[in-house]
Design an enzyme around this catalytic site. Structure first.
Site: not given
Ligand SMILES: NC(=O)c1ccc[n+]([C@@H]2O[C@H](COP(=O)([O-])OP(=O)(O)OC[C@H]3O[C@@H](n4cnc5c(N)ncnc54)[C@H](O)[C@@H]3O)[C@@H](O)[C@H]2O)c1
Length: 264
Positions: A140, A153
């Site tokens: 991130s 985080y």
């Molecule tokens: N959305 C943003 O702005 C953003 C920014 C920077 C980084 N990210 C990163 O991108 C990735 C995806 O994020 P997103 O926005 O799609 O989030 P999201 O919450 O929509 O999706 C995350 C998914 O991970 C799954 N998950 C959580 N714990 C789990 C586990 N123990 N085993 C298996 N699956 C598990 C959840 O069920 C969910 O479907 C993450 O690593 C997040 O940190 C997102």
């Protein structure tokens, strides 16, 4: 089609970004496993989007090992692993319990470690084709610069960045490329819970006002979509990216390129 004949597994494959990656990989001709906590079903049960759903807690080594065993039985190789499962605790270190700290690391870091570790034998098989296999981790921009109130985080994402480089060094000679995507603000359930949660520091603003304020500080005046991320993931997964490894790919609408605007 860029991924014809390839086998991919996407953790967090039912989340906002994960779903977009799964959909893009399917359109590019790959066989795709979507692994997540949140959908009923047994190992490799076919889901109706054309992906194969695997119920997987990435922090549980036995479950991860069994899932990779299923991929081995079905396909005999894994060309692409995307570690997109993640959680976000919106707290300072003082507010964070030890359990929340450990859970953040268990999913975001240990999960990346475990899935990659148990995927490696299958990825070595894929690399025997002469084309490299590709692991894509999720860091991130919070692994470089900090959002207030996201201490655990931020720490997990910095660790994922370091792990990505280490994995790229260790497994490049085996034909396995390892990169990390570092998104900025991407419109997913995780972002919406950030806006509605206590950690966003909204200062009494409505959610609409808060979202507009966040857009306004981006040079591109918007936040990103899951499809924006899937575009870069797709390229890194493909053979076009054969020389790309060990890098942290920031995709944030220019947010981290600028100093904060001061009203003088
Ligand atoms: N959305 C943003 O702005 C953003 C920014 C920077 C980084 N990210 C990163 O991108 C990735 C995806 O994020 P997103 O926005 O799609 O989030 P999201 O919450 O929509 O999706 C995350 C998914 O991970 C799954 N998950 C959580 N714990 C789990 C586990 N123990 N085993 C298996 N699956 C598990 C959840 O069920 C969910 O479907 C993450 O690593 C997040 O940190 C997102």
């Amino acid at each position: 089609m860029m991924l014809q004949g390839k086998v991919a597994l996407v953790t967090g494959g039912r989340g906002g970004i994960g779903r977009a990656i799964v959909a893009r990989f399917l359109r590019e001709g790959a066989t795709v496993y979507a692994a997540d906590l949140s959908e009923e079903g047994s190992l490799a049960e076919h889901d109706d989007d054309g992906s194969r759903f695997i119920k997987m807690n990435v922090a549980d080594e036995g479950v991860v090992r069994a899932a990779m065993g299923q991929v081995q039985t079905d396909c005999g190789k894994l060309d692409i692993l995307v570690n997109a499962a993640g959680i976000e605790i919106e707290k300072t270190i003082e507010e964070t319990t030890l359990e929340e700290w450990n859970q953040s690391f268990a999913v975001n870091c240990t999960g990346t470690f475990l899935t990659s570790k148990h995927a490696l034998p299958l990825m070595r098989e894929a690399a025997k084709s002469g084309n490299s296999a590709s692991i894509i981790n999720f860091g991130s921009y919070d692994g470089f610069i900090a959002d207030p109130g996201l201490a655990a985080y931020c720490a997990t994402k910095g660790a994922v960045h370091a792990l990505t480089r280490a994995m790229a060094c260790d497994h490049g000679p085996e034909g396995i490329r390892v990169n990390a995507i570092c998104p900025g603000y991407i419109d997913t359930p995780m972002l919406q819970s950030f806006f509605t949660g206590e950690g966003s520091g909204g200062g009494g603003k409505s959610i609409d006002e808060l979202q507009q304020a966040v857009r306004d500080v981006h040079p591109m005046r918007s936040y990103g979509t899951p499809e924006d991320i899937a575009n870069l993931v797709n390229w890194l997964a493909s053979d076009e990216a054969r020389y790309a490894s060990g890098q942290l790919w920031v995709l944030d609408g220019g947010l981290s390129a600028q100093v904060q605007q001061m009203k003088l």
